[in-house]
Design an enzyme around this catalytic site. Structure first.
Site, PDB file in Angstrom:
ATOM      1  N   GLY A  12       0.781  -1.232   0.000  1.00  0.00           N
ATOM      2  CA  GLY A  12       0.000   0.000   0.000  1.00  0.00           C
ATOM      3  C   GLY A  12       0.809   1.276   0.000  1.00  0.00           C
ATOM      4  N   LYS A  32       3.363  -7.948 -13.784  1.00  0.00           N
ATOM      5  CA  LYS A  32       3.316  -8.361 -12.380  1.00  0.00           C
ATOM      6  C   LYS A  32       3.163  -9.868 -12.384  1.00  0.00           C
ATOM      7  CE  LYS A  32       1.436  -7.471  -7.852  1.00  0.00           C
ATOM      8  NZ  LYS A  32       0.847  -6.432  -6.991  1.00  0.00           N
ATOM      9  N   ALA A 100       5.225  -7.838  -5.157  1.00  0.00           N
ATOM     10  CA  ALA A 100       4.043  -7.769  -4.290  1.00  0.00           C
ATOM     11  C   ALA A 100       4.494  -7.418  -2.884  1.00  0.00           C
ATOM     12  CB  ALA A 100       3.305  -9.107  -4.290  1.00  0.00           C
TER      13      ALA A 100
END
Length: 206
Positions: A12, A32, A100
């Protein structure tokens, strides 16, 4: 030709937004390899909307997992075995690869993203917040990558300007200060492109 990995000091922190901005600025391909969590749309969908590159430049993930958690656990919950051979780098350039969470997020029970970054051997851009706690998180990320011999291209900050924190991280971590993206009230392609152009020098990513 040009290729970068984008990681973060935490989840985040703005990795996907920065990745979209960098992809657009370089007219790069975006990838990704593992998407964990599909309820709010995949990160590649956000990049496709914000980067302004041809649809063919936004590459499909190697794995799309349902649960928004660490890839190793998301894979277990989906009954999927993650095969690291399937996340070998695509043979396209320029390329922006987004990890990630942070550098030490497990991809499998035995392998972290930092381990994968060492295998890929591409320069890594660390995306960091500017708020309280970022010095510790950023320096820990730098240490984790260096311990594995991962080349660090520099740090990209996201948030309001905090001069001392940004300068301290880059001085103590001995890394390049690439620039900063502010928090955008209106997040669309023109606003993001302008913010990147004002906060970064595209030649630093040549």
């Amino acid at each position: 030709m040009t290729a970068f990995v984008v990681t973060g000091t935490d989840t985040g922190v703005g990795k996907t937004i920065f990745s979209a901005a960098l992809t657009g600025a370089l007219n790069a391909h975006y990838w990704k390899p593992v998407q964990a969590g599909l309820e709010d749309g995949a990160d590649r969908d956000h990049v496709a909307r914000l980067a302004g590159v041809p649809a063919s430049h936004v590459l499909p993930e190697s794995y799309r997992l349902n649960t928004p958690c660490s890839p190793h656990r998301a894979a277990e919950l989906d009954g999927v075995v993650l095969d690291l051979a399937r996340i070998a780098l695509p043979d396209v350039r320029p390329l922006v690869v987004e990890g990630a969470g942070g550098a030490l997020v497990p991809v499998t029970r035995n392998t972290t993203y930092a381990d994968v970054f060492a295998w890929w051997n591409l320069p890594v851009v660390i995306v960091a917040r500017t708020g309280l706690g970022t010095i510790n998180h950023s320096l820990l990320t730098i240490e984790a990558l260096r311990a594995r011999g991962v080349p660090i291209h520099g740090v990209a900050f996201v948030g309001d300007a905090v001069e001392d924190s940004e300068a301290t991280i880059c001085a103590m971590g001995e890394v390049r200060r690439l620039g900063r993206l502010p928090m955008l009230g209106q997040l669309d392609r023109p606003a993001l492109a302008q913010a990147f152009a004002e906060g970064f020098r595209v030649e630093d990513f040549a």
